[in-house]
Design a protein around this motif. Structure first.
Motif, short mmCIF file in Angstrom:
data_model
loop_
_atom_site.label_atom_id
_atom_site.label_comp_id
_atom_site.label_asym_id
_atom_site.label_seq_id
_atom_site.Cartn_x
_atom_site.Cartn_y
_atom_site.Cartn_z
N GLU A 193 0.82 -1.21 0.00
CA GLU A 193 0.00 0.00 0.00
C GLU A 193 0.86 1.26 0.00
O GLU A 193 1.83 1.37 0.74
N CYS A 247 -4.92 15.37 -5.79
CA CYS A 247 -6.13 15.28 -6.61
C CYS A 247 -6.63 16.69 -6.91
O CYS A 247 -7.01 17.41 -5.98
N SER A 256 -5.03 12.62 -1.50
CA SER A 256 -5.68 11.36 -1.19
C SER A 256 -4.87 10.56 -0.17
O SER A 256 -3.66 10.74 -0.04
N GLN A 260 -3.03 7.37 -6.32
CA GLN A 260 -4.01 7.27 -7.40
C GLN A 260 -3.90 5.93 -8.12
O GLN A 260 -4.90 5.38 -8.59
N SER A 261 -2.70 5.40 -8.21
CA SER A 261 -2.50 4.10 -8.84
C SER A 261 -3.22 2.98 -8.09
O SER A 261 -3.53 1.94 -8.67
N GLN A 262 -3.48 3.22 -6.79
CA GLN A 262 -4.16 2.22 -5.97
C GLN A 262 -5.58 2.65 -5.59
O GLN A 262 -6.16 2.15 -4.64
N GLY A 263 -6.13 3.60 -6.34
CA GLY A 263 -7.52 3.98 -6.15
C GLY A 263 -7.77 5.19 -5.29
O GLY A 263 -8.91 5.65 -5.18
N ASP A 266 -10.83 4.67 -0.52
CA ASP A 266 -12.27 4.83 -0.37
C ASP A 266 -12.75 4.03 0.83
O ASP A 266 -11.96 3.38 1.51
N SER A 268 -14.18 1.35 1.21
CA SER A 268 -14.04 -0.10 1.19
C SER A 268 -12.65 -0.55 1.64
O SER A 268 -12.41 -1.75 1.79
N ARG A 269 -11.74 0.40 1.83
CA ARG A 269 -10.37 0.06 2.23
C ARG A 269 -10.37 -0.60 3.61
O ARG A 269 -11.03 -0.15 4.54
N GLY A 287 -17.68 2.31 -1.01
CA GLY A 287 -16.83 2.54 -2.18
C GLY A 287 -16.63 4.00 -2.53
O GLY A 287 -15.96 4.31 -3.52
N PRO A 289 -15.02 7.82 -2.07
CA PRO A 289 -13.73 8.31 -1.60
C PRO A 289 -13.84 9.04 -0.27
O PRO A 289 -14.89 9.60 0.06
#
Length: 526
Positions: A193, A247, A256, A260-263, A266, A268-269, A287, A289
């Motif tokens: 992560e 962002c 964030s 960004q490469s890992q979403g 949000d 759901s983490r 889900g 952010p």
């Protein structure tokens, strides 16, 4: 701990051990925070494995400073594969890393850089001996080893992995059938992560390595090559920081939590501590952010350090473009921190009603609020460029509100010195801070963490620097004497005689994270 090791380290700290009789004298010393930070750095490198006692004995004729911390062994044949305890050993001489995470090693690097600068400042008025120069070089190599190992084991070309296994740590306690796993075992598991706060703190470390001039040991070609490498790494770390965590689109202008490469992060983490889904998320919010104030804060601090690196460079169109970019990012991030919640900001302009999370319903705590307020202090010239006096006055009011929210209170004594039991007696701030707001949890259900109070100390120091006065520190809102007394009490719990701090007043365990945060925040930011 062996008898010999106990005796040696007791001697090592004998001149600076804080006792009840000498506490006030130590507190009044301008070097107190640097002394304690240096002791913590030295203590972190003393684990359960045998050490080179002769080396420490040779250093006893010198004052306790970063030279001693740096001269503790950087390699030892007694360390065998997977022999270091994840919870109670804090240093691996084979890699130079303090455990396997990014945040704590970056903090150790920052603290070590500050201590080395302090040592050089003390020696600037006298001709340094060859032995002193040797200790300075050892300190530089120690810092370089941290940077080199972090980059080797944790950097993946995009960002820093949250935790990468390396060196001589024993991970058998993390197996499913382990009889005694570590507390919050998921923290110690490998994780790819990418996290904003860790990347940001690493950028601060690399930036300070360049700003302090410690990336070059001498003028040899190998040293010059090393300097170029660190500068290239720092630029890459800064560029990727903005690319992966900043962002800025039509929907939001925030940093964030995840790359960004890992979403981006949000609801759901899974939690980092327990690897479990977040409780209490409504179906319509699943889900979605979320954003944290502490990510904005560490990003501001990191961008401020990198901006100084850019300003040292020779002027060019690229340099001017980068300066403009990072200046704009700092300004926009601070605006988001201060903007009202109704405008999708974090609301710190009215700090009593601010939120530390957006998109998640989370209670506030001083660790998040403290980092956020510290970032606002350091970025004040970007927030109020035309009226810094107004800005500084607003920061003081914000701090008074935070003290009212989190400050511990004691009943003021009567004229004869006896504490009053009258319910109407005036309560006075005692200089220590609760983790949760007092309105949220009563004293019996609250906790005083070392890390929170180290943050409060750093805030008071920087408010004092800002206003060029000591009244903010000792003006009736609780001062540094209470903080140092609190830290002294936490250090007395280390039965290994390393004089490291425990986690909190009600948690006697001696762990890595309170010590790395304390060592850094005692001397940084300044």
């Amino acid at each position: 701990m062996s008898i010999a090791k106990t005796m040696i380290f007791s001697l090592l700290l004998s001149s600076l051990v804080v006792t009840s009789n000498s506490l006030s004298a130590v507190i009044n010393s301008g070097s107190c925070s640097h002394d304690i930070s240096s002791q913590i750095l030295a203590g972190l490198r003393l684990g359960s494995n045998p050490i080179d006692v002769s080396q420490i004995l040779a250093d006893l004729k010198f004052p306790v400073d970063v030279g001693i911390a740096a001269s503790l062994p950087t390699s030892t044949s007694s360390v065998t594969s997977t022999s270091l305890n994840l919870e109670t050993d804090f240093y691996d001489p084979s890699t130079g890393l303090h455990s396997e995470g990014v945040w704590h090693n970056a903090l150790v690097g920052i603290a070590s850089l500050e201590e080395l600068q302090q040592k050089k400042s003390r020696e600037s008025s006298i001709k340094a001996s060859s032995e002193s120069k040797s200790k300075t070089e050892a300190a530089q190599k120690y810092i370089h080893q941290i940077a080199n190992s972090l980059y080797e084991f944790s950097w993946d070309g995009i960002s820093f992995r949250r935790r990468s296994w390396s060196g001589n740590w024993d991970h058998s306690s993390l197996k499913d059938n382990a009889s005694k796993p570590p507390e919050q075992a998921n923290y110690y598991r490998e994780s790819s992560e990418h996290r904003c706060v860790q990347h940001g703190m690493a950028l601060i470390f690399w930036s300070k390595l360049i700003l302090n001039g410690e990336c070059m040991i001498d003028s040899t070609s190998s040293s010059l090559k090393m300097t170029r490498r660190y500068k290239e790494q720092e630029k890459c770390i800064a560029d990727q920081f903005v690319k992966e965590f900043w962002c800025h689109d039509a929907k939001t202008t925030k940093w964030s939590t995840l790359s960004q490469s890992q979403g981006g992060g949000d609801t759901s983490r899974l939690s980092a501590s327990a690897a479990k889904p977040t409780d209490g998320i409504d179906e319509e919010c699943a889900g979605m952010p979320y954003y944290r104030a502490v990510d904005q804060a560490v990003a501001v601090l990191a961008c401020l350090e990198h901006l100084q690196v850019l300003q040292q460079q020779q002027s060019s169109s690229v340099q001017q473009k980068d300066v403009k970019l990072f200046t704009s990012i700092i300004e926009k991030t601070c605006q988001q921190i201060l903007s009202p919640i109704r405008d999708q900001g974090f609301g710190y302009g009215d700090i009593q009603d601010a939120k530390t999370y957006l998109g998640l319903n989370r209670n506030r705590n001083f660790w998040h609020d403290g980092w956020t307020f510290l970032a606002l202090i350091k970025a004040r010239q970007f927030i109020w460029p035309l009226d810094t006096n107004h800005g500084e006055a607003q920061l003081v009011v914000m701090w008074e509100n935070l003290v009212g929210m989190y400050g511990c209170t004691t009943i003021s004594p009567d004229e004869d010195g006896v504490s009053s039991h009258d319910e109407n007696a005036k309560a006075a701030m005692d200089g220590i801070f609760w983790h949760w707001p007092r309105a949220l949890k009563s004293d019996s259900y609250n906790v005083r963490y070392c890390g929170d109070n180290a943050l409060a100390f750093a805030i008071r120091r920087n408010l004092s620097i800002m206003s060029n006065t000591s009244t903010i520190i000792d003006g009736g809102k609780g001062g540094d004497s209470d903080f140092f007394r609190f830290i002294s009490n936490l250090r007395e719990r280390d039965d290994e005689n390393r004089r490291l701090v425990s986690v909190a007043d009600i948690y006697p365990q001696v762990r890595l994270h309170p010590n790395t945060e304390l060592a850094a925040l005692l001397v940084w930011p300044s």
